[in-house]
Write a protein that holds these residues in place. Structure first.
Motif, PDB file in Angstrom:
ATOM      1  N   ARG A 142      39.206  42.936  36.957  1.00 48.60           N
ATOM      2  CA  ARG A 142      40.583  42.759  37.453  1.00 48.60           C
ATOM      3  C   ARG A 142      41.140  41.408  37.023  1.00 48.60           C
ATOM      4  N   ILE A 183      44.053  48.250  35.584  1.00 55.08           N
ATOM      5  CA  ILE A 183      43.693  47.017  36.291  1.00 55.08           C
ATOM      6  C   ILE A 183      43.151  47.421  37.665  1.00 55.08           C
ATOM      7  N   ASP A 212      42.209  47.435  41.562  1.00 54.98           N
ATOM      8  CA  ASP A 212      42.975  46.820  42.649  1.00 54.98           C
ATOM      9  C   ASP A 212      42.149  45.743  43.345  1.00 54.98           C
TER      10      ASP A 212
END
Lengths: 219, 219
Positions: free
Chosen positions: A75, A130, A132
DNA sequence: CTATATTGTTAGATTAATCTAACAAAATTG
DNA sequence: CAATTTTGTTAGATTAATCTAACAATATAG
């Protein structure tokens, strides 16, 4: 808290895991560019810290904690790449090396602020999702351009490889995410595909290239 | 290329150097929060790499190369702090910890882009000068508020200490760089100073605080 | 100017992350 | 299925950065 080295192993483990979530020591060694004994000892450390399950002579598997922490590093990497492209004007071929370093920064507010400034993006500049804040990763099922047929209209949505060289190859042909490609023909002999898009009327893409281009069928 | 640890030693050496450019082992040890033997061995490494001059039982001195590399790390730190405040909306009290990590990133383009986006700033959010690309640092000679006299009008231009606690203390009194302070009086007994600014009509600042506030005389 | 305190050094150990050499288990292949 | 190849492990060494304990040099203070 994971060291930089540990974070890098977690990332590789996450990316190398097969359907069963398993990773071989040799694969990991080659991905990390270290020797097998190095991996062997690191794997024991990672196990001791609860990130993976290891049994002698068996492939290793990330624990849920390991998967989560790996996803959180990914991320940070992808948020950074997106920030560099969208807010700092870098090209998609320039951001990987920088993100590779920035991903190890321990400063939640820093990444939250990036996220907020970009309006909570869900994909990075190369079309990868991406994860979370909880490390959950949205599964996207794109099609490889190599699996498409003549006549189809598709939109370029992602890449399976984001090496600088490949990205520069794409730049050289004005290929970027979001572009719609019309598949003119497919050569049975070498699986190359002829596409048209923008002002490119008949660009030939080799099988090697097509495999790495992920698309969504438009019609 | 300097490791993160080496970069941190260079920074400390640069900041601790006295008029003669000398730094004692014990000072460096306390600044770096490590033992003296650790410093002793690191100092030998730094010498071997050409960053400083060391002789047994003598204080150490950075070489020109050492000074330059130290200044370039400080440049990355200060550019980052300025970027975090000006482009990402952080408060001046939040940026030090983040910059402490970002300063170790090896990616010239990243910092050049920050610099460019901010229009090549020469001071950071705490009023400290940002060294240039060659590691040259502009000398600024501000006055300490504690050396000012009643009746003077001064402008707050810098700080000698940028700890989170001190910055929060200043925030609590709406004190920020650029503010003009009128010195109402100075107490001979404890050297405290009464100032007025904005909607603060008579704020008393202790000697301890005044020492840390750097100002420019306006009239 | 000696005694004491401070500062600095040496020696030797520790931890993380890596390596090579040697060996052992598992997988592959004729 | 036995021989060979591939994969994985163990043992032991190395380097960077740190430590403590013991000692030595320098500085300070009666």
């Amino acid at each position: 808290m994971a060291s930089q080295t540990e974070e890098n192993y977690l990332k590789s483990l996450f990316n190398l895991a097969n359907e069963k979530g398993e990773v071989n020591i040799s694969e990991l060694a080659s991905q990390m560019q270290v020797s097998m004994p190095t991996v062997n000892s690191m794997v024991k450390t990672l196990q001791k810290n609860g990130w993976l399950i290891y049994e002698k002579y068996k492939p290793v598997t990330l624990t849920p904690e390991g998967k989560k922490d790996a996803a959180l590093v990914i991320r940070k990497h992808r948020l950074t790449e997106m920030f560099l492209v969208n807010k700092m004007g870098f090209g998609w071929e320039e951001v990987h090396e920088i993100a590779e370093q920035v991903e190890h920064i321990h400063a939640p507010k820093f990444f939250e602020r990036m996220d907020e400034m970009m309006g909570y993006p869900t994909i990075d500049p190369h079309g990868s999702p991406i994860p979370d804040k909880l490390g959950r990763i949205q599964e996207i099922n794109y099609l490889s351009l190599s699996d498409c047929k003549a006549g189809q209209l598709v939109k370029l949505a992602g890449l399976t490889n984001s090496s600088t060289e490949f990205l520069e190859f794409l730049n050289g042909r004005n290929l970027s995410l979001g572009i719609e490609l019309t598949i003119r023909s497919k050569e049975a002999y070498d699986q190359s595909i002829v596409v048209s898009y923008l002002n490119h009327n008949s660009e030939t893409l080799s099988e090697k290239v097509c495999e790495k281009l992920l698309v969504k069928v438009v019609e």
